[in-house]
Design a protein around this motif. Sequence first.
Motif, PDB file in Angstrom:
ATOM      1  N   LYS A   1      34.615  32.242  31.970  1.00  0.00           N
ATOM      2  CA  LYS A   1      34.428  31.604  30.665  1.00  0.00           C
ATOM      3  C   LYS A   1      35.748  31.569  29.884  1.00  0.00           C
ATOM      4  N   PHE A   2      36.475  32.697  29.891  1.00  0.00           N
ATOM      5  CA  PHE A   2      37.754  32.794  29.191  1.00  0.00           C
ATOM      6  C   PHE A   2      38.751  31.791  29.774  1.00  0.00           C
ATOM      7  N   ALA A   3      38.727  31.619  31.106  1.00  0.00           N
ATOM      8  CA  ALA A   3      39.615  30.661  31.767  1.00  0.00           C
ATOM      9  C   ALA A   3      39.280  29.235  31.322  1.00  0.00           C
ATOM     10  N   ARG A   4      38.003  28.899  31.337  1.00  0.00           N
ATOM     11  CA  ARG A   4      37.601  27.542  30.931  1.00  0.00           C
ATOM     12  C   ARG A   4      37.943  27.259  29.465  1.00  0.00           C
ATOM     13  N   GLU A   5      37.748  28.261  28.610  1.00  0.00           N
ATOM     14  CA  GLU A   5      38.061  28.096  27.182  1.00  0.00           C
ATOM     15  C   GLU A   5      39.539  27.796  26.959  1.00  0.00           C
ATOM     16  N   ASN A   6      40.384  28.270  27.896  1.00  0.00           N
ATOM     17  CA  ASN A   6      41.828  28.087  27.756  1.00  0.00           C
ATOM     18  C   ASN A   6      42.379  27.053  28.743  1.00  0.00           C
ATOM     19  N   SER A   7      41.468  26.232  29.298  1.00  0.00           N
ATOM     20  CA  SER A   7      41.855  25.165  30.239  1.00  0.00           C
ATOM     21  C   SER A   7      42.676  25.698  31.406  1.00  0.00           C
ATOM     22  N   ILE A   8      42.254  26.851  31.928  1.00  0.00           N
ATOM     23  CA  ILE A   8      42.895  27.485  33.075  1.00  0.00           C
ATOM     24  C   ILE A   8      41.905  27.465  34.235  1.00  0.00           C
ATOM     25  N   SER A   9      42.401  27.159  35.421  1.00  0.00           N
ATOM     26  CA  SER A   9      41.495  26.966  36.559  1.00  0.00           C
ATOM     27  C   SER A   9      41.444  28.130  37.549  1.00  0.00           C
ATOM     28  N   LYS A  10      42.138  29.224  37.238  1.00  0.00           N
ATOM     29  CA  LYS A  10      42.168  30.320  38.205  1.00  0.00           C
ATOM     30  C   LYS A  10      42.033  31.675  37.524  1.00  0.00           C
ATOM     31  N   ILE A  11      41.271  32.581  38.146  1.00  0.00           N
ATOM     32  CA  ILE A  11      41.226  33.984  37.722  1.00  0.00           C
ATOM     33  C   ILE A  11      41.699  34.837  38.888  1.00  0.00           C
ATOM     34  N   GLU A  12      42.371  35.946  38.586  1.00  0.00           N
ATOM     35  CA  GLU A  12      42.842  36.859  39.651  1.00  0.00           C
ATOM     36  C   GLU A  12      42.895  38.282  39.123  1.00  0.00           C
ATOM     37  N   GLY A  13      42.513  39.228  39.967  1.00  0.00           N
ATOM     38  CA  GLY A  13      42.596  40.627  39.587  1.00  0.00           C
ATOM     39  C   GLY A  13      42.085  41.525  40.701  1.00  0.00           C
ATOM     40  N   PRO A  14      42.060  42.821  40.465  1.00  0.00           N
ATOM     41  CA  PRO A  14      42.505  43.464  39.231  1.00  0.00           C
ATOM     42  C   PRO A  14      44.033  43.547  39.145  1.00  0.00           C
ATOM     43  N   MET A  15      44.531  43.327  37.940  1.00  0.00           N
ATOM     44  CA  MET A  15      45.950  43.434  37.663  1.00  0.00           C
ATOM     45  C   MET A  15      46.138  43.645  36.159  1.00  0.00           C
ATOM     46  N   GLY A  16      47.340  44.069  35.786  1.00  0.00           N
ATOM     47  CA  GLY A  16      47.619  44.351  34.388  1.00  0.00           C
ATOM     48  C   GLY A  16      48.410  43.233  33.732  1.00  0.00           C
ATOM     49  N   PHE A  17      49.186  43.598  32.720  1.00  0.00           N
ATOM     50  CA  PHE A  17      49.976  42.624  31.959  1.00  0.00           C
ATOM     51  C   PHE A  17      51.179  42.123  32.751  1.00  0.00           C
ATOM     52  N   THR A  18      51.859  43.054  33.471  1.00  0.00           N
ATOM     53  CA  THR A  18      53.105  42.725  34.158  1.00  0.00           C
ATOM     54  C   THR A  18      53.080  43.252  35.581  1.00  0.00           C
ATOM     55  N   ASN A  19      54.173  42.959  36.296  1.00  0.00           N
ATOM     56  CA  ASN A  19      54.289  43.395  37.690  1.00  0.00           C
ATOM     57  C   ASN A  19      54.421  44.905  37.838  1.00  0.00           C
ATOM     58  N   LEU A  20      54.731  45.607  36.766  1.00  0.00           N
ATOM     59  CA  LEU A  20      54.866  47.060  36.849  1.00  0.00           C
ATOM     60  C   LEU A  20      53.563  47.788  36.518  1.00  0.00           C
ATOM     61  N   ASP A  21      52.512  47.039  36.192  1.00  0.00           N
ATOM     62  CA  ASP A  21      51.221  47.661  35.907  1.00  0.00           C
ATOM     63  C   ASP A  21      50.408  47.812  37.190  1.00  0.00           C
ATOM     64  N   LYS A  22      49.381  48.634  37.127  1.00  0.00           N
ATOM     65  CA  LYS A  22      48.510  48.852  38.283  1.00  0.00           C
ATOM     66  C   LYS A  22      47.868  47.548  38.715  1.00  0.00           C
ATOM     67  N   ALA A  23      47.740  47.372  40.033  1.00  0.00           N
ATOM     68  CA  ALA A  23      47.118  46.149  40.552  1.00  0.00           C
ATOM     69  C   ALA A  23      46.416  46.438  41.871  1.00  0.00           C
TER      70      ALA A  23
END
Length: 374
Positions: free
Chosen positions: A112-134
Amino acid sequence: MSEIGVVEVKSGKELMEFIRFPMELYKNNKNYVPSLIKGEKENWDSRENPALNYSSTKKFLAKKDGKTVGRIALIINNKEKTELGISKVRFGWIDFIDDLNVSKSLIGEAEKFARENSISKIEGPMGFTNLDKAGTLTMGFDKMATMIGIYNHDYYSSHFEKLGLTKEKEWVEYEIVFPEILPEKVVKFNELIKEKYQLRVMRFKSKKEFLPLVDPMFKLLDQTYSSLSTYTPLTPEQIQSYKDKYFSLLDKDFIICVADKDDNLVAFAVTMPSYSEALQKANGYLFPFGWWHLLQAGKKNARANFYLIGIHPDYQKRGVTSIIFKEIYEIFKKKGVKYLETNPELADNKAIQLLWQDYNPVNHKRRATFSKTV
């Protein structure tokens, strides 16, 4: 059948529920390692986490019969979007009971959050940046988690797949039992590389002496990973936040720095004593006794974790890793460390995996992110 309700986290009380949920979910699990509550709260405070200043976020709790049964955080890293052209909703901090209706409601919020922001992909689990847990754990559920690794039940990945997500990126982790004597070929090769490129290992008498190298290390980190399509350079504010967050835990003896003939930093590695058992004893709190458990773990520990490595592009594939690993070996032998656990490495990153090849590494954990087009 009880209906699943989803509540957006807005109040301080709801944030504490969000933070504490995995501690309840895994309270009888001997391999789960809780984060410090203070650090988790700081993740969602823009004064402490600069990534919030360029990210759009939402957090949700899933409820069943008035009880919290799941959680999820949603992130759009706008810096990643503008600088790399990568448009996706990152989902992280995802935990849930073994009920597909619960995980479906959480992933539904990501879609839903992706559609609200016109984004077509979700991915996770991951954090804010490449140094966060994923990456959700897909192998190694019987192994104790590390401070920087996500721990989860074995049903998570099957839930993701049933909800239409597919594996996107995969990481591997290794455990190494250190030999009593270093192989002769490693010693010889190490000396050869140092002589050929006129390199030396830097020594520090105190943590204060090491401090001026922290910024060059982050710069080197950017240079090391800038060729990766998914790597977003760290801002000065992010670098400062990571320094504030982790510097107190660093031990000068566990930091390896390699310099060239002009004293320029060309490679470094950060290792730490394992704080997993100490964090379990602290159970989320530094006080009254959590700090003591962490202090003791830093003084005497048979286990260590490998966290970061940076190598200047000019010195990659030139055997510099052998200098780093020989130094790690000598430090650990002196400190009584017998076991090393590597940080998550992308499964196709064969270059970093070559670092361990002479030490009979055992691949004991795997993890992955899952994605979906919405």
